[in-house]
Scaffold this motif. Structure first.
Motif, PDB file in Angstrom:
ATOM      1  N   THR A   8       0.835  -1.209   0.000  1.00 28.89           N
ATOM      2  CA  THR A   8       0.000   0.000   0.000  1.00 28.89           C
ATOM      3  C   THR A   8       0.865   1.252   0.000  1.00 28.89           C
ATOM      4  OG1 THR A   8      -1.755  -1.173   1.208  1.00 28.89           O
ATOM      5  CG2 THR A   8      -1.833   1.235   1.218  1.00 28.89           C
ATOM      6  N   MET A   9       1.922   1.244   0.819  1.00 32.22           N
ATOM      7  CA  MET A   9       2.812   2.403   0.883  1.00 32.22           C
ATOM      8  C   MET A   9       3.540   2.611  -0.447  1.00 32.22           C
ATOM      9  SD  MET A   9       4.492   2.529   4.711  1.00 32.22           S
ATOM     10  CE  MET A   9       5.197   0.899   4.647  1.00 32.22           C
ATOM     11  N   LYS A  10       3.897   1.518  -1.104  1.00 31.07           N
ATOM     12  CA  LYS A  10       4.568   1.629  -2.399  1.00 31.07           C
ATOM     13  C   LYS A  10       3.665   2.307  -3.420  1.00 31.07           C
ATOM     14  CE  LYS A  10       6.776  -1.172  -5.992  1.00 31.07           C
ATOM     15  NZ  LYS A  10       7.151  -2.551  -6.413  1.00 31.07           N
ATOM     16  N   ASN A  11       2.391   1.900  -3.438  1.00 30.80           N
ATOM     17  CA  ASN A  11       1.433   2.500  -4.378  1.00 30.80           C
ATOM     18  C   ASN A  11       1.182   3.966  -4.049  1.00 30.80           C
ATOM     19  OD1 ASN A  11       1.099   0.101  -5.785  1.00 30.80           O
ATOM     20  ND2 ASN A  11      -0.615  -0.572  -4.528  1.00 30.80           N
TER      21      ASN A  11
ATOM     22  N   GLU B 279       1.909   7.344  -6.316  1.00 31.53           N
ATOM     23  CA  GLU B 279       0.857   8.327  -6.603  1.00 31.53           C
ATOM     24  C   GLU B 279       1.269   9.718  -6.130  1.00 31.53           C
ATOM     25  OE1 GLU B 279      -2.751   7.010  -4.843  1.00 31.53           O
ATOM     26  OE2 GLU B 279      -2.809   5.120  -5.965  1.00 31.53           O
ATOM     27  N   ILE B 280       1.863   9.796  -4.945  1.00 34.30           N
ATOM     28  CA  ILE B 280       2.287  11.085  -4.387  1.00 34.30           C
ATOM     29  C   ILE B 280       3.372  11.716  -5.256  1.00 34.30           C
ATOM     30  CG2 ILE B 280       3.480  12.178  -2.441  1.00 34.30           C
ATOM     31  CD1 ILE B 280       2.005  10.098  -0.638  1.00 34.30           C
ATOM     32  N   GLU B 281       4.351  10.904  -5.657  1.00 37.52           N
ATOM     33  CA  GLU B 281       5.441  11.425  -6.480  1.00 37.52           C
ATOM     34  C   GLU B 281       4.926  11.905  -7.839  1.00 37.52           C
ATOM     35  OE1 GLU B 281       8.221   8.214  -6.591  1.00 37.52           O
ATOM     36  OE2 GLU B 281       9.176   8.795  -4.684  1.00 37.52           O
ATOM     37  N   LYS B 282       4.006  11.149  -8.420  1.00 35.37           N
ATOM     38  CA  LYS B 282       3.429  11.550  -9.708  1.00 35.37           C
ATOM     39  C   LYS B 282       2.635  12.842  -9.555  1.00 35.37           C
ATOM     40  CE  LYS B 282       0.448   9.893 -13.440  1.00 35.37           C
ATOM     41  NZ  LYS B 282      -0.392   8.771 -13.937  1.00 35.37           N
TER      42      LYS B 282
ATOM     43  N   VAL C  28      -6.951  22.322  -4.494  1.00 35.63           N
ATOM     44  CA  VAL C  28      -7.702  21.075  -4.246  1.00 35.63           C
ATOM     45  C   VAL C  28      -6.784  19.875  -4.456  1.00 35.63           C
ATOM     46  CG1 VAL C  28      -9.547  19.591  -5.122  1.00 35.63           C
ATOM     47  CG2 VAL C  28      -9.964  22.033  -4.776  1.00 35.63           C
ATOM     48  N   LYS C  29      -5.985  19.930  -5.508  1.00 34.35           N
ATOM     49  CA  LYS C  29      -5.040  18.840  -5.775  1.00 34.35           C
ATOM     50  C   LYS C  29      -3.985  18.738  -4.672  1.00 34.35           C
ATOM     51  CE  LYS C  29      -5.507  19.117 -10.805  1.00 34.35           C
ATOM     52  NZ  LYS C  29      -4.807  19.431 -12.085  1.00 34.35           N
ATOM     53  N   VAL C  30      -3.523  19.898  -4.195  1.00 38.54           N
ATOM     54  CA  VAL C  30      -2.540  19.910  -3.098  1.00 38.54           C
ATOM     55  C   VAL C  30      -3.133  19.251  -1.863  1.00 38.54           C
ATOM     56  CG1 VAL C  30      -1.291  21.384  -1.475  1.00 38.54           C
ATOM     57  CG2 VAL C  30      -1.250  21.908  -3.924  1.00 38.54           C
ATOM     58  N   ASN C  31      -4.394  19.577  -1.549  1.00 42.97           N
ATOM     59  CA  ASN C  31      -5.059  18.966  -0.398  1.00 42.97           C
ATOM     60  C   ASN C  31      -5.182  17.448  -0.568  1.00 42.97           C
ATOM     61  OD1 ASN C  31      -5.382  21.443   0.908  1.00 42.97           O
ATOM     62  ND2 ASN C  31      -7.395  21.828  -0.007  1.00 42.97           N
ATOM     63  N   GLY C  32      -5.439  17.036  -1.817  1.00 44.92           N
ATOM     64  CA  GLY C  32      -5.533  15.602  -2.101  1.00 44.92           C
ATOM     65  C   GLY C  32      -4.213  14.898  -1.845  1.00 44.92           C
ATOM     66  N   VAL C  33      -3.115  15.516  -2.271  1.00 42.37           N
ATOM     67  CA  VAL C  33      -1.789  14.948  -2.029  1.00 42.37           C
ATOM     68  C   VAL C  33      -1.483  14.930  -0.537  1.00 42.37           C
ATOM     69  CG1 VAL C  33       0.684  15.250  -2.389  1.00 42.37           C
ATOM     70  CG2 VAL C  33      -0.897  15.598  -4.294  1.00 42.37           C
ATOM     71  N   THR C  34      -1.865  16.009   0.153  1.00 40.24           N
ATOM     72  CA  THR C  34      -1.646  16.073   1.604  1.00 40.24           C
ATOM     73  C   THR C  34      -2.378  14.942   2.310  1.00 40.24           C
ATOM     74  OG1 THR C  34      -1.395  18.483   1.505  1.00 40.24           O
ATOM     75  CG2 THR C  34      -1.900  17.507   3.654  1.00 40.24           C
ATOM     76  N   THR C  35      -3.592  14.660   1.851  1.00 43.00           N
ATOM     77  CA  THR C  35      -4.365  13.551   2.428  1.00 43.00           C
ATOM     78  C   THR C  35      -3.650  12.225   2.199  1.00 43.00           C
ATOM     79  OG1 THR C  35      -6.459  14.721   2.078  1.00 43.00           O
ATOM     80  CG2 THR C  35      -6.576  12.330   2.349  1.00 43.00           C
ATOM     81  N   LYS C  36      -3.102  12.039   1.009  1.00 41.50           N
ATOM     82  CA  LYS C  36      -2.364  10.805   0.711  1.00 41.50           C
ATOM     83  C   LYS C  36      -1.097  10.693   1.558  1.00 41.50           C
ATOM     84  CE  LYS C  36      -3.958  10.108  -4.054  1.00 41.50           C
ATOM     85  NZ  LYS C  36      -3.583  10.026  -5.484  1.00 41.50           N
ATOM     86  N   ILE C  37      -0.446  11.840   1.767  1.00 44.17           N
ATOM     87  CA  ILE C  37       0.762  11.833   2.610  1.00 44.17           C
ATOM     88  C   ILE C  37       0.405  11.462   4.044  1.00 44.17           C
ATOM     89  CG2 ILE C  37       2.563  13.280   3.618  1.00 44.17           C
ATOM     90  CD1 ILE C  37       2.626  14.814   0.952  1.00 44.17           C
TER      91      ILE C  37
END
Length: 323
Positions: free
Chosen positions: A223-226, A230-233, A280-289
Motif C-alpha cells: 500500500t505504501m509503495k502505491n 501516486e504522491i510522487e506523480k 484542491v489537488k494539493v489537499n488531495g496529495v496532503t491527504t495521501k501523505i
C-alpha cells in the motif's frame, strides 16, 4: 562320566551366553527402569504430553529423559552447542530433554510441539538399523513433497548445520509439522501419537502468529509503495502547474495597468479558478501523505510485534556491549 561332564559344562556355557545376551538385549529396559525409578513427571511436563496426545510408549521415552522447561540461562547451559540459530529444545542422549520456556501467549503451542519433536528424536535413536533404514526412505520421500517455505528453510538450516543429523531432524519435523503424509508413515507415527493431527494443529497455530504479522506487514508495504508512486506523480504534476501559474501571474501583473478592465477581470477570474483547482489537488496529495504516514506507523508497529515474537523464542544468550 566324562561325556556327561562335558555336556553339563557345555550347557552351563550356553546358559551363561544366553543370560549375557538377554542382559545385553535388556540394557535399554534396565536403563529406563533406573531412570524412571522414583520419578514423577511435573504437571507441566504431563500437560505437554497430554496436549500432543503422546501414547504410553511415547510418554515412556519422554519421561525417561526427565524433560525440563528452562529459562534462557539454564537452557543455554543445558544445550550448549554454540548454535547460531534459534533453538527451542534439545535431546542429549543419556542425559535428558531440555525445552526452552516460551512465555508469550501468542506462541501457545510452541512448547508442546518442541516436546513432541524432541521425543521423536529419542524414538529415532531407538529404532533398529533395519527399521531406521526403512523410515529414512519414507521420510526422505515425504520431504520431497513439502512446499511450506518455513519448513523448507528449517530443513536447509539443519543440512548446513549437520548433514549427518538430517534424517533424525526430518523424522521429528515431519512427525510434528506436516499434516498430510503417506499412509505408511502415518501408521508408523501412530506408535507415538493417539492423534498426530493435534500436534500439527498446534504447530500451525503458532506459525500463524508469525505469518499473519508477515502478511500484514507485506500488505502495508504494498500500500505504501502505491501511495508513494501516486504522491510522487502528483507532486511532479503540481510542480509543473505551479510553474505555469507563476508565469501566468507575472503576465497578468504586467498587463494590469494597460489591459481592458473587463478582459483583465476575466483573466484574473480564470487564473483564480486554476489556483483553486491547484489547491484542491494539493489537499488531495496532503491527504495521501497523511495516509502514508499513518500506514507507516502501523507497519512499524507490526514489525515491532514480529520482533517481539522472535525475541520470545530466541533462546540464544545476548552479547554484552563494551563501555
Amino acid at each position: 562320566m566324562k561325556s556327561k561332564a562335558k555336556s553339563a559344562s557345555l550347557i552351563g556355557i550356553l546358559v551363561l551366553l544366553a543370560g549375557a545376551l538377554l542382559v545385553f538385549n535388556q540394557q535399554q529396559a534396565v536403563y529406563d527402569w533406573i531412570k524412571l525409578r522414583g520419578y514423577t513427571p511435573p504437571s507441566a511436563i504431563v500437560n505437554l504430553a497430554d496436549a500432543t496426545t503422546m501414547n504410553n510408549q511415547a510418554r515412556h521415552m519422554f519421561y525417561v529423559n526427565r524433560p525440563q522447561l528452562q529459562n534462557k540461562e539454564e537452557f543455554n547451559s543445558s544445550c550448549s552447542d554454540n548454535e547460531q540459530s534459534i533453538v527451542l529444545g534439545c535431546y542429549i542422549q543419556n542425559k535428558g530433554i531440555y525445552l526452552y520456556n516460551v512465555n508469550d501467549q501468542r506462541l501457545a503451542g510452541v512448547e508442546e510441539v518442541t516436546a513432541a519433536h524432541e521425543m521423536l528424536h529419542v524414538a529415532y535413536d531407538r529404532l533398529s538399523k533395519t527399521e531406521r533404514d526403512h523410515i529414512n526412505q519414507l521420510i526422505n520421500a515425504e520431504a520431497m513433497k513439502i512446499t511450506n517455505q518455513r519448513i523448507l528453510k528449517t530443513i536447509e538450516s539443519y543440512k548446513k548445520r549437520d548433514q549427518n543429523a538430517i534424517n533424525t531432524e526430518l523424522h521429528s519435523i515431519i512427525g510434528t509439522e506436516v499434516l498430510t503424509i503417506s499412509s505408511e508413515l502415518e501408521s508408523y507415527y501412530k506408535k507415538y501419537f493417539n492423534d498426530r493431527s493435534k500436534v500439527v494443529e498446534l504447530s500451525e497455530k503458532y506459525e500463524n502468529a508469525f505469518t499473519n504479522l508477515e502478511d500484514l506487514s507485506n500488505s502495508y508495504l504494498a500500500t505504501m509503495k502505491n501511495l508513494k508512486a501516486e504522491i510522487e506523480k502528483s507532486n511532479q504534476g503540481l510542480s509543473n502547474e505551479a510553474d505555469d501559474l507563476a508565469a501566468e501571474y507575472k503576465t497578468i501583473e504586467a498587463e494590469r495597468n494597460g489591459a481592458d478592465a473587463q478582459s483583465f477581470n476575466n483573466r484574473v477570474y480564470v487564473y483564480n479558478s486554476k489556483v483553486n483547482a491547484y489547491n484542491v489537488k494539493v489537499n488531495g496529495v496532503t491527504t495521501k501523505i497523511d495516509e502514508y504516514n499513518r500506514i507507516l506507523a502501523e507497519y512499524n508497529k507490526t514489525i515491532s510485534k514480529e520482533g517481539d515474537l522472535y525475541n520470545a523464542i530466541d533462546s540464544r544468550p545476548k552479547t554484552i556491549n563494551n563501555n
